[in-house]
Motif scaffolding. Structure first.
Motif, PDB file in Angstrom:
ATOM      1  N   VAL A 103     -47.034 -32.406  21.159  1.00 51.30           N
ATOM      2  CA  VAL A 103     -48.246 -33.231  21.124  1.00 51.30           C
ATOM      3  C   VAL A 103     -47.984 -34.642  21.653  1.00 51.30           C
ATOM      4  N   PHE A 104     -46.765 -35.141  21.430  1.00 49.32           N
ATOM      5  CA  PHE A 104     -46.424 -36.482  21.909  1.00 49.32           C
ATOM      6  C   PHE A 104     -45.462 -36.382  23.083  1.00 49.32           C
ATOM      7  N   THR A 105     -45.607 -37.273  24.061  1.00 48.14           N
ATOM      8  CA  THR A 105     -44.614 -37.321  25.135  1.00 48.14           C
ATOM      9  C   THR A 105     -43.393 -38.072  24.614  1.00 48.14           C
ATOM     10  N   THR A 106     -42.265 -37.898  25.282  1.00 48.09           N
ATOM     11  CA  THR A 106     -41.057 -38.610  24.877  1.00 48.09           C
ATOM     12  C   THR A 106     -41.305 -40.110  24.894  1.00 48.09           C
ATOM     13  N   ASP A 107     -42.018 -40.584  25.920  1.00 49.29           N
ATOM     14  CA  ASP A 107     -42.275 -42.017  26.008  1.00 49.29           C
ATOM     15  C   ASP A 107     -43.144 -42.510  24.856  1.00 49.29           C
ATOM     16  N   GLU A 108     -44.149 -41.703  24.497  1.00 51.62           N
ATOM     17  CA  GLU A 108     -44.988 -42.085  23.361  1.00 51.62           C
ATOM     18  C   GLU A 108     -44.125 -42.287  22.121  1.00 51.62           C
ATOM     19  N   LEU A 109     -43.201 -41.368  21.919  1.00 51.40           N
ATOM     20  CA  LEU A 109     -42.328 -41.460  20.751  1.00 51.40           C
ATOM     21  C   LEU A 109     -41.387 -42.663  20.883  1.00 51.40           C
TER      22      LEU A 109
END
Length: 153
Positions: free
Chosen positions: A41-47
């Motif tokens: 659900v989340f991209t690595t960058d979002e995290l």
């Protein structure tokens, strides 16, 4: 590619393939399922560039430079929380994680993303544990035995 909406009132989708992978790999553990869903659900960058759930208060006067970290999208977070609870409630053979455990899964995912490690590297009792690799314990014993032979203190 057939998208599955996790919960009706949230605009959060994963593909059917991702769902199958998540469920099949989770061994009926709500925490594992959540780990997979976070990754989908989340991209690595979002995290990486988030401050996780935004729970830890950072002192403003520390003068940290760099991009302001925003909390993870609360809609997605709430959706995943609710979804895990609902899934574990409707499947009683699944392990239902506590609030703290759910929060920890989120913060672990953020930590892993920042370290550039795959989220697949789970930490068990503080020691790194790579899924599917054997611990090289056997070689260690041989090595240690060699060290003790006749090398008096």
């Amino acid at each position: 590619q057939g998208s599955k909406q996790l919960l009706n009132n949230y605009p959060v989708y994963i593909t059917s393939k991702q769902w199958d992978e998540a469920v099949n790999s989770s061994k009926k553990d709500g925490r594992r399922l959540l780990r997979y869903l976070i990754r989908f659900v989340f991209t690595t960058d979002e995290l990486k560039y988030s401050c996780g759930l935004g729970k830890r208060k950072r002192s403003v006067q520390s003068g940290e430079t760099g991009p302001e970290r925003r909390p993870l999208d609360p809609v997605k977070v709430t959706c995943l929380r609710e979804f895990i609870r609902m899934h574990c409630t409707s499947n009683p053979d699944w392990w239902m994680p506590s609030e703290e455990q759910i929060n920890k899964v989120f913060s672990d995912a953020v930590g892993h993303a920042r370290q550039g490690r795959a989220v697949g590297t789970f930490l068990h009792n503080g020691s790194s544990y790579y899924e599917g690799t054997d611990h090289p314990g056997a070689q260690d014993e041989v090595f240690n035995r060699g060290m003790q032979d006749g090398s008096g203190d």
